[in-house]
Enzyme design. Structure first.
Site, PDB file in Angstrom:
ATOM      1  N   TYR A  70      31.304 -26.362  43.058  1.00 28.89           N
ATOM      2  CA  TYR A  70      29.836 -26.193  42.791  1.00 28.89           C
ATOM      3  C   TYR A  70      28.990 -27.169  43.708  1.00 28.89           C
ATOM      4  O   TYR A  70      27.923 -27.333  43.944  1.00 28.89           O
ATOM      5  CB  TYR A  70      29.409 -26.639  41.319  1.00 28.89           C
ATOM      6  CG  TYR A  70      30.104 -25.809  40.265  1.00 28.89           C
ATOM      7  CD1 TYR A  70      30.561 -24.600  40.463  1.00 28.89           C
ATOM      8  CD2 TYR A  70      30.036 -26.253  38.917  1.00 28.89           C
ATOM      9  CE1 TYR A  70      31.218 -23.977  39.680  1.00 28.89           C
ATOM     10  CE2 TYR A  70      30.686 -25.340  37.892  1.00 28.89           C
ATOM     11  CZ  TYR A  70      31.083 -24.080  38.255  1.00 28.89           C
ATOM     12  OH  TYR A  70      31.587 -23.374  37.318  1.00 28.89           O
ATOM     13  N   LYS A 125      45.441 -24.826  40.104  1.00 30.17           N
ATOM     14  CA  LYS A 125      46.030 -23.472  40.606  1.00 30.17           C
ATOM     15  C   LYS A 125      46.729 -23.692  41.835  1.00 30.17           C
ATOM     16  O   LYS A 125      46.339 -23.278  43.090  1.00 30.17           O
ATOM     17  CB  LYS A 125      44.699 -22.544  40.800  1.00 30.17           C
ATOM     18  CG  LYS A 125      45.162 -21.160  41.220  1.00 30.17           C
ATOM     19  CD  LYS A 125      45.607 -20.412  39.898  1.00 30.17           C
ATOM     20  CE  LYS A 125      46.115 -19.011  40.405  1.00 30.17           C
ATOM     21  NZ  LYS A 125      46.557 -18.335  39.324  1.00 30.17           N
ATOM     22  N   ASP A 140      45.283 -20.289  34.832  1.00 32.68           N
ATOM     23  CA  ASP A 140      45.247 -19.054  33.853  1.00 32.68           C
ATOM     24  C   ASP A 140      45.948 -19.254  32.752  1.00 32.68           C
ATOM     25  O   ASP A 140      45.936 -18.563  31.744  1.00 32.68           O
ATOM     26  CB  ASP A 140      45.890 -17.974  34.974  1.00 32.68           C
ATOM     27  CG  ASP A 140      46.896 -18.251  35.878  1.00 32.68           C
ATOM     28  OD1 ASP A 140      47.348 -19.270  36.086  1.00 32.68           O
ATOM     29  OD2 ASP A 140      47.602 -17.458  36.342  1.00 32.68           O
ATOM     30  N   ASP A 165      34.610 -26.418  33.738  1.00 29.96           N
ATOM     31  CA  ASP A 165      33.369 -25.796  33.097  1.00 29.96           C
ATOM     32  C   ASP A 165      33.759 -24.552  31.943  1.00 29.96           C
ATOM     33  O   ASP A 165      33.254 -24.537  30.889  1.00 29.96           O
ATOM     34  CB  ASP A 165      32.750 -25.247  34.399  1.00 29.96           C
ATOM     35  CG  ASP A 165      31.147 -24.608  33.979  1.00 29.96           C
ATOM     36  OD1 ASP A 165      30.895 -25.065  32.783  1.00 29.96           O
ATOM     37  OD2 ASP A 165      30.667 -24.099  34.727  1.00 29.96           O
ATOM     38  N   ASP A 176      34.307 -24.817  27.795  1.00 26.83           N
ATOM     39  CA  ASP A 176      33.568 -23.654  26.643  1.00 26.83           C
ATOM     40  C   ASP A 176      34.602 -22.794  25.692  1.00 26.83           C
ATOM     41  O   ASP A 176      34.106 -22.712  24.776  1.00 26.83           O
ATOM     42  CB  ASP A 176      32.654 -22.791  27.344  1.00 26.83           C
ATOM     43  CG  ASP A 176      31.452 -23.268  27.756  1.00 26.83           C
ATOM     44  OD1 ASP A 176      30.895 -24.556  27.493  1.00 26.83           O
ATOM     45  OD2 ASP A 176      30.297 -22.338  28.136  1.00 26.83           O
TER      46      ASP A 176
END
Ligand code: NAD
Length: 360
Positions: free
Chosen positions: A146, A195, A227, A251, A255
């Site tokens: 980001y 990852k 994942d 992020d 959620d």
């Protein structure tokens, strides 16, 4: 002992829920012999109305003079509020991004805790929920994809967009330390999510996290690919204590974790910097649709205040007392509208604050 705190009531339901959190903090002071002094700060729409801008240097300076900031929420209804006729850099949300940046808040903490009384709101099956779950997502907030360089170019008539994911070892080390510090206050387990089978940034992440782990021999460290973590959160959420991860993964996972707890009015959060300082706020927005109607659930803000006691003021006992008071009130069957279910007693914002304060 006296502590200097800042309060940002903000917009919409913000002033109502911050008022209730203050009620609970006042009760904590009374019971445990502390003195909190509060400075009220303007941010977002309230600041636009008073000063023409969503964040002033005065607000930043006063926040920096405090030990911690407790915020309600900011923003209005984008379709009807005049704040959204302003250019994007002058709108309420720009104030929030601005203060996070000015205070160098690089670590975001979001607990996902399932109260047994609210089990019905959890979308998972009973056998998965078991006795409930209690995890903390620690997300890096100021680096990664980001904040990396980005551009869109055209090559041979074909548009191409480029985003870059960058982390240096110092950025990883400071968030990892924060994650292990938090784990020391909990069940002493860190799941570092990356990852590393694909990304260089993740391989560096894993290496630095392992180095930091050496300084915390009491904490168990495990690594998990992002994942797999997304699957495990709905398959067996009980396995997690602290999930430590970079910005974008955090992020998405935070959620997902909050959804499995069911209710938006219950979710607290904290954003921390390198010192004890933190900005504490509910995960929800300013709910303009119910503002001023005594309908808002103040619990997310009250639990954010408990996090402030624990992480900025090192008042673990007091934080435990606030969390236990919330549980006790839920156990007695009191509910605001958003978490109401059959057989419970419906209460408004102010009464919920009174009930929780009275349990301390
Ligand atoms: P929202 O979270 O404010 O509301 C979503 C829904 O949840 C609404 O129906 C609302 O009534 C309900 N709700 C939210 N909090 C509640 C509570 N404590 N008790 C009971 N019900 C609650 O999200 P939104 O409607 O998308 O956004 C409204 C405004 O909030 C926007 O201006 C948005 O930019 C802002 N916002 C601010 C923050 C922040 O301050 N950190 C975060 C998210 C959204």
């Amino acid at each position: 002992m006296e502590h200097k705190l800042a309060l940002i009531p903000g917009d919409g339901i913000g002033p109502e829920i911050v008022r209730e959190a203050r009620k609970v903090l006042d009760r904590v002071c009374e019971k445990y012999g502390h003195t909190f002094t509060y400075t009220e700060l303007l941010l977002g729409g309230a600041s636009i109305d008073a000063n023409g801008v969503p964040l002033t240097e005065e607000t930043v300076a006063l926040a920096k003079e405090s030990e911690a900031v407790l915020m309600g929420s900011i923003g209005g209804d984008a379709a009807t509020s005049p704040w959204y006729k302003l250019e994007p850099s002058k709108r309420p949300e720009a104030g929030l991004l601005g203060i996070r940046k000015a205070l160098n808040l690089f670590a975001n903490l979001r607990p996902a805790y399932l109260y047994k009384e609210l089990k019905a709101a959890c979308p998972l099956r009973d056998e998965i929920i078991g006795d409930g779950f209690d995890m903390m997502i620690m997300r890096e907030l100021t680096g990664g994809l980001y904040f990396g360089e980005r551009k869109t170019i055209e090559e041979n008539g074909v548009k191409k967009a480029i985003d870059t994911l960058t982390y240096d070892e110092n950025e990883i080390r400071r968030i990892a330390k924060r994650g292990f510090d938090i784990a020391m206050k909990r069940r002493k387990k860190v799941t570092s999510v990356d990852k590393a089978n694909v990304l260089d940034s993740s391989r560096l992440w894993r290496k630095v996290v392992e180095e930091v782990a050496q300084e915390y021999p009491e904490v168990t460290l495990e690594h998990m690919l992002v994942d797999n973590c997304a699957m495990q959160l709905v398959k067996d959420p009980k396995q997690f204590d602290v999930i430590l991860t970079e910005n974008m993964f955090g992020d998405i996972l935070s959620d997902e974790a909050s959804m499995v707890t069911g209710s938006i009015g219950m979710l607290s959060s904290a954003s921390l910097n390198e010192t004890k300082f933190g900005l504490y706020e509910p995960s929800h927005g300013s709910a303009p649709d119910i503002a001023g109607q005594d309908k808002a659930n103040p619990i997310a803000t009250i639990l954010s205040a408990a996090m402030m006691l624990r992480y900025s003021l090192d008042m673990d006992q007091e934080a435990d007392a606030v969390e236990a008071a919330v549980s006790a009130v839920l156990e007695k069957g009191y509910r605001t509208g958003d978490i109401m279910s059959e057989g419970c007693t419906l209460v408004g914002t102010a009464q919920m604050g009174d009930l929780i304060a009275a349990e301390i």
